[in-house]
Every structure is written in C-alpha cells, then in structure tokens.
Enzyme design. Structure first.
Site, PDB file in Angstrom:
ATOM      1  N   TRP A  10     -24.034   4.522 -14.184  1.00 20.03           N
ATOM      2  CA  TRP A  10     -23.380   4.538 -15.490  1.00 20.03           C
ATOM      3  C   TRP A  10     -21.859   4.534 -15.412  1.00 20.03           C
ATOM      4  CZ3 TRP A  10     -20.238   8.653 -15.363  1.00 20.03           C
ATOM      5  CH2 TRP A  10     -20.612   9.739 -14.582  1.00 20.03           C
TER       6      TRP A  10
ATOM      7  N   LYS B 250     -31.975  -2.964 -13.407  1.00 23.66           N
ATOM      8  CA  LYS B 250     -32.135  -1.823 -14.311  1.00 23.66           C
ATOM      9  C   LYS B 250     -30.811  -1.080 -14.403  1.00 23.66           C
ATOM     10  CE  LYS B 250     -32.896   2.289 -13.522  1.00 23.66           C
ATOM     11  NZ  LYS B 250     -31.881   2.816 -14.499  1.00 23.66           N
TER      12      LYS B 250
ATOM     13  N   GLU C 220     -25.444   2.095  -1.918  1.00 24.37           N
ATOM     14  CA  GLU C 220     -24.091   2.614  -2.141  1.00 24.37           C
ATOM     15  C   GLU C 220     -24.261   3.987  -2.771  1.00 24.37           C
ATOM     16  OE1 GLU C 220     -21.596   1.187  -0.931  1.00 24.37           O
ATOM     17  OE2 GLU C 220     -22.387  -0.807  -0.520  1.00 24.37           O
TER      18      GLU C 220
ATOM     19  N   ARG D  48      -8.882   8.076 -11.458  1.00 21.46           N
ATOM     20  CA  ARG D  48      -9.513   6.810 -11.850  1.00 21.46           C
ATOM     21  C   ARG D  48     -10.887   7.113 -12.416  1.00 21.46           C
ATOM     22  NH1 ARG D  48     -11.963   2.062  -8.007  1.00 21.46           N
ATOM     23  NH2 ARG D  48     -12.069   0.420  -9.585  1.00 21.46           N
TER      24      ARG D  48
ATOM     25  N   CYS E  10     -17.461   7.431  -7.083  1.00 21.73           N
ATOM     26  CA  CYS E  10     -17.848   7.840  -5.732  1.00 21.73           C
ATOM     27  C   CYS E  10     -16.664   7.766  -4.776  1.00 21.73           C
ATOM     28  CB  CYS E  10     -18.999   6.984  -5.220  1.00 21.73           C
ATOM     29  SG  CYS E  10     -18.680   5.208  -5.278  1.00 21.73           S
TER      30      CYS E  10
ATOM     31  N   GLU F 120     -20.070  16.616  -4.480  1.00 19.85           N
ATOM     32  CA  GLU F 120     -19.267  15.657  -5.234  1.00 19.85           C
ATOM     33  C   GLU F 120     -18.938  16.240  -6.602  1.00 19.85           C
ATOM     34  OE1 GLU F 120     -19.375  10.787  -5.347  1.00 19.85           O
ATOM     35  OE2 GLU F 120     -21.260  11.894  -5.427  1.00 19.85           O
TER      36      GLU F 120
END
Length: 487
Positions: A160, A184, A260, A288, A294, A391
């Site tokens: 997203w 998808k 990824e 950003r 990521c 993360e």
C-alpha cells in the site's frame, strides 16, 4: 489545493475486477470499503474477489500466455511507452487519487507518479534488448545456443505504501519479457492499480495479459493460485513475515520467486561528514513517504564528535514540518495508513523512552480525525530498544552515538534485514571500506535516496530475493534455455 476534483477522480475509476480484458463484478457482488486515512471517511467500495474470481483471473492469464510470449518485443515496448506517456499526461489526477487512498502529500504523490512512469519507460527500452548467446563447444564438435524466454504466467502482489510505483516496477519487466500476470494490490490502496489497468488497456495491452483482483482476503485468493501449478512466478513486495509464508507456499510447485521484504536501514554519520548534507540526507531517508518506506532510515548512528549538533539540526527540521491532510497546500507530513500503524509507532516510541531514550521533539499522536503522528526525534536510544530491531514505518528518527568504525559497522549489521544503508563521510577510503562491509543490497553514499528505475533494487538476508529495476530487473521474468547443436 488541487484543481482536480476529489470526488471526480474517485468516481472515474472502475471499481470492478479486471479479468481477461473486461471489467466484472466479484462473485456474489461482494465489495469492501476504501478509506481516506486522513479523515477515516469511506471513499468508495471496490470489488471483493473470491477464490473463484482469482482462478478466473489465472485462467485468463494462462490462456493469453502463448500469444503474448510471441508478441513482437518492439510492440511490447511501445505499449509500455504509450502507458508512460499516459501516466505523465494524467499525473495530477493520479496523484490526487493516490493521496486520497494512501495519505501522502500531493507533492510526493506527483513524484511517485513520475517515478512509476519511469519504470515503464525503462522497460520499454529493455524489451528489445533481451539477448542470448552462441558458442563453440570446448571440444569443437558442436555449438551452444542460449535463448531467453518468458517465465510464464506471473503472480504479482503489491503493498500500500507506493501503490502505483510498486505496480509498474513489476508490470514493466513482465510486459517487456512477455509474461502474463495476475496482480493483487493492497486492500488499503486498490484505486491506483485499477486506474493503471485501464491505462494499460488503453495503451493496447492485449486482453488477458494483465488481470487485477482486488480483495479483502489476500490469503484465501492468492494461495490457491500459488498452489495451482500453472503460474510459474511470484513477485511480492511486503513484510518479511508474509514473505516467509509465501515462500513456503511457492515451494510446493517450485515457483520462481522475487521478494522485496522488510528493512531496518542504518544511517551512519561520521565526524568528517558534511553536516548540512547529512541532515538533508536524513530528512530524505527518514521522511520520504511519511517514513512508511522499506528504505526509510530506521536507526541513526552518529559519531560522538558531531552527535549533539546533528541531533539539534535534525530536531529543528523535524519540528518545523507541517502536518495535515495531503491535499492541503504546504503539508509535508500526511497521515499514517491506518490505526494499526499509529499503534505500532506509539508502542515503539514508548518502549524506547522507558529504556532511557530522550524525546527531543514529537513523540505523540495528533488530536482530531485521521491517523496522524508527530515527526519525532529521539536521542540516547539503547541498542535494546525495540525500534533498533523492528521496522518503525513512521516519522520517527532514533539517534545513537558511536565512537569507532568497527563499532558502528557491528551495530549496523546486527539485524536480520539487509535492504539499504546510508553512509555520510568525506573520507574516500572510509567510504569504500564501510560500503563494502555493510551487509545490505544497496548503500546511499552521501545521499538519502537510492531508488532509481535504472538501478537494481533489492536486499540481502531477510530483506528479500532478486532485484527489480536496472538491467537485471527483466531477468527475474526470463528463463534461460540452452540448445545443444551437433555438427
């Protein structure tokens, strides 16, 4: 404010499934809502695909594969080039659509449309450069012919946070290589992909080459396609946890995979760095996409001699960032994607503070509707804090101090992830030493942005498998065939 109507761009998008070149309702007419993360309001309802709808999409991709693989490479490239032109011509409306469903400020959304379009332009040029080989056998008795052929029907799953660019980064090489697709998009941001499907159809992409299934139940729709056996490739961008599950599923049919996955990017600032450049790079690498990337700098390690000054300057910049709905003029920090994102960021900041970290600015949610969190800078963040291993995916910059090169490299590499790292130093020898020793697939040396369609994007360790973009990006959708010729 944008001159393009918000309701107009949403209503202009077809919200059905795109299967076999036709728009069709989901089985049973099921739909799910798409929300504006800045207000919590429902923008629209889109088709909610069932497992049967997913199989229908795969049927269409399989049926189209033979003809598409034989399609002239030049024309495959021209389709991508026409789609590139259309994306740039419609940049303003597509940017607004993205801002409404994802939250990023319009200026960043415009930038993403341009970035997304560049993948089509790049792979339009790569389509006619698929090559092979001809060689003499070592004993001279025969010849080796080497051919590159499309992998075949491919399953693409996009996140997203970059709803258009993560699509074009996968669709571009697949189209160029001659692969059909079932894609998808994330349930939070399906509208950009639906708009892109129509753009590609208008650009001349044959029926069945691209099929789009939107669904609120990704696992139930995609797992049967992975285990079906007719798809030969899966390309996924998303979390490492989900990536692991998908790899297990792909093992059943030995699917070719590109992954990824998550990141935990270290940002290293040495005493001899240009501090102006380092702070500017930090703002780019951290903020950003509101920190929801990521590639976002997740851990800041600053050498003791400049640590206080770096923290002061970064705090000053972060505290001054305007927060608000991405459609408003001057806004730099939009909302996070949903309530779960807010909860995670809040937990990570609270955990660090309880372990002794100091909050220099921010550290709290913003009152009112929407999923807003203040730009935050923390110092004295201990290595045991959760945010050094997890993360963050939000506008939070945790700073720790280091003394020696060996010390900081050990800390930087102390993670299961290995996507990207950032290094700021004026010493050429140190630059090379540090870049070589960092265990990441990419390094930003004295710059805070690494992504470029012409460069290979990807990580090592649990940040993924394979590369997207660059001259190697198309290889992920090609198989090598060796033909032995006897003379």
């Amino acid at each position: 404010m944008s001159t393009v109507s918000e309701s107009g761009v949403v209503s202009a998008v077809n919200k059905e499934l795109f299967i076999g070149g036709k728009w069709t309702a989901a089985s049973g007419g099921r739909t799910f809502p798409v929300q504006d993360p800045a207000t919590g309001e429902v923008l629209c309802e889109v088709a909610d695909a069932s497992p049967e709808d997913g199989i229908a999409a795969l049927d269409a991709a399989v049926a189209a594969q033979g003809d598409w693989a034989a399609h002239p490479p030049r024309e495959r490239g021209e389709i991508l080039r026409r789609a590139y032109d259309a994306l740039m011509a419609r940049q303003e409306e597509l940017a607004l659509l993205m801002t409404l469903e994802m939250g990023k400020p319009l200026a960043e959304a415009r930038g993403e449309i341009a970035y997304a379009a560049e993948f089509f332009r790049w792979f339009a040029e790569e389509a006619v450069r698929i090559d092979g080989g001809y060689a003499t056998a070592p004993n001279g008795s025969g010849r080796f012919l080497i051919a590159k052929q499309p992998v075949g029907p491919s399953l693409l799953i996009t996140p997203w946070n970059f709803p258009m660019a993560m699509g074009t980064r996968k669709i571009g090489p697949a189209v160029a290589a001659g692969c059909t697709m079932v894609i998808k998009p994330a349930a939070q941001t399906p509208l950009s992909m639906l708009a892109l499907a129509q753009i590609l159809a208008d650009a001349g992409l044959p029926e069945g080459v691209l099929n789009v299934v939107t669904t609120s139940s990704a696992g139930s729709v995609m797992e049967p396609l992975i285990r079906d056996g007719r798809a030969r490739k899966l390309s996924f961008t998303g979390s490492t946890a989900v990536g692991r599950k998908l790899l297990e599923q792909c093992a059943d049919k030995v699917l070719r995979t590109s992954m990824e996955l998550g990141g935990n990017a270290p940002f290293l600032v040495f005493d001899d760095a240009d501090l102006d450049a380092a702070v500017e790079g930090a703002m780019q690498a951290k903020m950003r996409n509101i920190g929801e990337a990521c590639t976002a700098a997740n851990r800041f390690y600053v050498q003791r001699g400049v640590a206080d000054e770096f923290a002061r300057r970064l705090t000053e910049r972060m505290a001054a960032l305007p927060i608000g709905r991405g459609t408003e003029d001057g806004v730099v920090v939009g909302p996070l994607i949903d309530e779960a994102a807010i909860e995670k960021v809040s937990e990570l900041v609270s955990d660090a503070a309880q372990r002794g970290a100091k909050v220099l600015t921010g550290g709290a949610t913003v009152d009112g509707p929407g999923n807003f969190y203040q730009p935050t800078v923390l110092t004295d963040v201990p290595q045991a804090a959760r945010m050094t291993s997890e993360e963050i995916f939000g506008p939070v910059a945790p700073i720790s101090v280091f003394d020696t090169e060996d010390e900081v490299i050990a800390k930087a590499n102390d993670t299961e992830y290995g996507l990207v790292s950032y290094v700021f130093t004026s010493d050429l020898k140190r630059s090379l030493r540090v870049c070589e020793r960092l265990e990441t697939g990419m390094v930003g040396l004295n710059q805070g942005i690494v992504s470029n369609p012409a460069a290979p994007f990807g990580g090592v360790k649990q940040s993924g498998l394979g590369r997207e973009g660059g001259t190697v990006g198309i290889d992920e959708f090609l198989e090598t065939k060796y033909i032995a010729v006897s003379l």
